[in-house]
Design a protein around this motif. Structure first.
Motif, PDB file in Angstrom:
ATOM      1  N   ASP A  98     -45.886  40.904   7.934  1.00 54.13           N
ATOM      2  CA  ASP A  98     -46.575  40.294   9.078  1.00 54.13           C
ATOM      3  C   ASP A  98     -46.415  38.779   9.125  1.00 54.13           C
ATOM      4  O   ASP A  98     -47.088  38.117   9.923  1.00 54.13           O
ATOM      5  N   LEU A 112     -45.581  37.514  12.530  1.00 50.38           N
ATOM      6  CA  LEU A 112     -46.701  37.728  13.456  1.00 50.38           C
ATOM      7  C   LEU A 112     -47.806  36.716  13.213  1.00 50.38           C
ATOM      8  O   LEU A 112     -48.407  36.186  14.161  1.00 50.38           O
ATOM      9  N   SER A 146     -46.677  33.485  14.660  1.00 50.47           N
ATOM     10  CA  SER A 146     -46.677  33.593  16.125  1.00 50.47           C
ATOM     11  C   SER A 146     -48.078  33.488  16.700  1.00 50.47           C
ATOM     12  O   SER A 146     -48.291  32.847  17.738  1.00 50.47           O
ATOM     13  N   ALA A 176     -42.770  39.015  20.604  1.00 50.03           N
ATOM     14  CA  ALA A 176     -42.815  40.280  19.869  1.00 50.03           C
ATOM     15  C   ALA A 176     -41.468  40.604  19.237  1.00 50.03           C
ATOM     16  O   ALA A 176     -41.400  41.099  18.102  1.00 50.03           O
ATOM     17  N   THR A 213     -40.930  38.394  16.105  1.00 51.37           N
ATOM     18  CA  THR A 213     -41.736  38.822  14.953  1.00 51.37           C
ATOM     19  C   THR A 213     -41.224  40.136  14.370  1.00 51.37           C
ATOM     20  O   THR A 213     -41.304  40.349  13.162  1.00 51.37           O
ATOM     21  N   LEU A 214     -40.684  41.025  15.210  1.00 53.00           N
ATOM     22  CA  LEU A 214     -40.137  42.291  14.707  1.00 53.00           C
ATOM     23  C   LEU A 214     -38.909  42.053  13.834  1.00 53.00           C
ATOM     24  O   LEU A 214     -38.776  42.659  12.762  1.00 53.00           O
ATOM     25  N   GLY A 262     -40.020  40.824  10.578  1.00 47.61           N
ATOM     26  CA  GLY A 262     -40.680  41.893   9.826  1.00 47.61           C
ATOM     27  C   GLY A 262     -39.697  42.874   9.210  1.00 47.61           C
ATOM     28  O   GLY A 262     -39.861  43.295   8.055  1.00 47.61           O
ATOM     29  N   LYS A 300     -46.887  48.500   8.729  1.00 48.25           N
ATOM     30  CA  LYS A 300     -46.937  47.212   9.412  1.00 48.25           C
ATOM     31  C   LYS A 300     -45.674  46.978  10.230  1.00 48.25           C
ATOM     32  O   LYS A 300     -45.734  46.411  11.341  1.00 48.25           O
ATOM     33  N   CYS A 301     -44.544  47.397   9.711  1.00 47.40           N
ATOM     34  CA  CYS A 301     -43.270  47.202  10.412  1.00 47.40           C
ATOM     35  C   CYS A 301     -43.231  48.008  11.714  1.00 47.40           C
ATOM     36  O   CYS A 301     -42.822  47.496  12.760  1.00 47.40           O
ATOM     37  N   LEU A 323     -45.297  46.500  14.539  1.00 50.38           N
ATOM     38  CA  LEU A 323     -44.745  45.322  15.197  1.00 50.38           C
ATOM     39  C   LEU A 323     -43.980  45.674  16.467  1.00 50.38           C
ATOM     40  O   LEU A 323     -43.738  44.793  17.307  1.00 50.38           O
ATOM     41  N   GLU A 360     -48.453  42.045  20.045  1.00 49.34           N
ATOM     42  CA  GLU A 360     -49.831  41.727  19.677  1.00 49.34           C
ATOM     43  C   GLU A 360     -50.732  41.953  20.899  1.00 49.34           C
ATOM     44  O   GLU A 360     -51.236  40.999  21.521  1.00 49.34           O
ATOM     45  N   ARG A 392     -52.178  49.813  17.538  1.00 47.90           N
ATOM     46  CA  ARG A 392     -51.256  49.012  18.335  1.00 47.90           C
ATOM     47  C   ARG A 392     -50.729  49.805  19.529  1.00 47.90           C
ATOM     48  O   ARG A 392     -50.547  49.256  20.619  1.00 47.90           O
TER      49      ARG A 392
END
Length: 426
Positions: free
Chosen positions: A269, A272, A275, A303, A306-307, A310, A347-348, A351, A355, A408
């Motif tokens: 994360d 994220l 971000s 997004a 951040t992906l 990640g 968590k991956c 993503l 968010e 999410r």
């Protein structure tokens, strides 16, 4: 905010966050090695207990202050941000005092025969107000676009002070580190960081005209903070229920292993977290200005960035994680590898949906966030209560990862319905 500006801001905040993450890992390594698995488990459980106390202690005030300070810059009828910050600070201090008074006899009764755990939980009652006040100041700084100072104060400065304290314990032979004085170090670091953060905040906050700004009372903060407080409750139940319930059903050593795995998995994360320092206030401004297309473009681009970050970190953890756990934390922590992989995988996948929670909150749909997050958090509690007695730490990891993915997904669908945009990478 344009994409190049976002990337430049993310790189500057990312550099700070990377330094902080490295320092945080070093602190985790030092604590794990200096305390040992059993005592480190007590420390981790105490921090999870503080997470539960933060539900009422914060009462949604940091998020509320961020939103109101951001809105005050474009709306002359908004609350006076200086008055809002000052009143909000007094409000959270009052709530922390009430929480401490109620918690003290419960701790004394529940852990009457466990002095180490009892003293650690008592110390948490002092750590709590220091943490909440620093959190509030940093959110306020973000609301006035002091993102870089907020990023420094939120954890790098406290972590640096903790490192200094741990160095003193390491160098002075007669000082022995235990969970209680480790938490005392944390309390001192948070308090010393909160003071300059508040001074900077009050120097920066703009003033509204007395005639235009509405009056503010504790009762209003109580009412306005309820949706965000419920959101915090859901967030804590999502993020710390696994550790808390694991500590109730299993031994402190299991909590110590799980907490090490959790610290490593949080690296996924990293993008994220960086971000969010930039995007949250931009979401509020885009929505307040009715720039829906710009909001969607900004949300999707952030997004995707951040992906990518990640996925790269997840791949690194899968390939080198086992060896790093053994080298850095000690061979007794290598059994946390499978727990770490499960947590990082969840968590991956999460993503993929960006968010959505922050978009809902900053667009005035925090009640929708509360409903979705609350339902998911309660399901996470149920899953943990089922999975932890059966599977222990690995069961907690699967329950936590599944709950995060569902949250999410549901929040992304709510953004499409309520805000009229998509924030996912696809």
């Amino acid at each position: 905010m344009t994409l190049p500006n976002f990337i430049r801001s993310m790189m500057s905040i990312g550099a700070i966050n990377l330094i902080d993450r490295i320092v945080g890992i070093v602190i985790g390594i030092c604590l794990a090695r200096m305390l040992g698995v059993q005592a480190y488990g007590i420390y981790a459980f105490a921090m999870a207990f503080m997470g539960m106390l933060m539900i009422p202690a914060r009462w949604g005030q940091p998020e509320l202050l961020l939103r109101e300070t951001a809105i005050a810059q474009v709306d002359a009828q908004a609350f006076d941000p200086s008055t809002f910050a000052r009143t909000s600070g007094l409000f959270v201090l009052a709530v922390c005092a009430i929480a401490a008074l109620l918690s003290w006899p419960v701790i004394a009764y529940r852990y009457a025969d466990d002095g180490a755990m009892r003293h650690a939980l008592y110390m948490i009652l002092l750590v709590l107000p220091a943490y909440v006040l620093l959190d509030l100041a940093c959110y306020g700084l973000r609301g006035v676009r002091k993102v870089v100072p907020a990023a420094w104060f939120v954890t790098p400065v406290p972590n640096a002070l903790v490192m200094i304290g741990l160095g003193i314990f390491f160098l002075v032979d007669r000082l022995a580190l235990n969970p209680t004085n480790a938490l005392l170090l944390r309390c001192a670091a948070l308090g010393l960081s909160a003071l300059p953060a508040w001074l900077l905040l009050f120097r920066t906050l703009p003033l509204s005209s007395a005639a235009a700004a509405p009056r503010l009372r504790f009762a209003q903060l109580f009412r306005l903070g309820v949706p965000f407080m419920l959101l915090t409750a859901s967030s804590v139940l999502m993020s710390r229920t696994d550790v808390f319930i694991l500590g109730l059903f299993k031994q402190p050593a299991d909590v110590g292993l799980y907490n090490v795995a959790f610290q490593a998995a949080v690296l996924v994360d990293l993008g994220l977290q960086v971000s969010n320092f930039i995007t949250t206030q931009e979401f509020a401004r885009y929505h307040a200005s009715n720039q829906r297309d710009e909001l969607q473009t900004f949300a999707i681009h952030s997004a995707r960035i951040t992906l990518v970050i990640g996925i790269a970190i997840f791949a690194f953890l899968v390939v080198f994680g086992r060896y790093l756990l053994g080298i850095l934390f000690g061979h007794e922590y290598q059994s946390a590898f499978s727990i770490m992989v499960v947590l990082a995988f969840g968590k991956c996948i999460a993503l993929l949906f960006g968010e959505p929670g922050f978009i809902l909150n900053m667009s005035g749909n925090e009640r929708t966030t509360v409903r979705i997050f609350g339902a998911t958090a309660l399901s996470n509690v149920a899953l943990c209560l089922i999975a932890i007695p059966i599977g222990g730490p690995i069961g907690a990891a699967w329950a936590s990862g599944l709950s995060l993915m569902v949250w999410r997904l549901l929040a992304w669908q709510a953004v499409r319905k309520k805000v009229g945009i998509s924030c996912a990478v696809f």
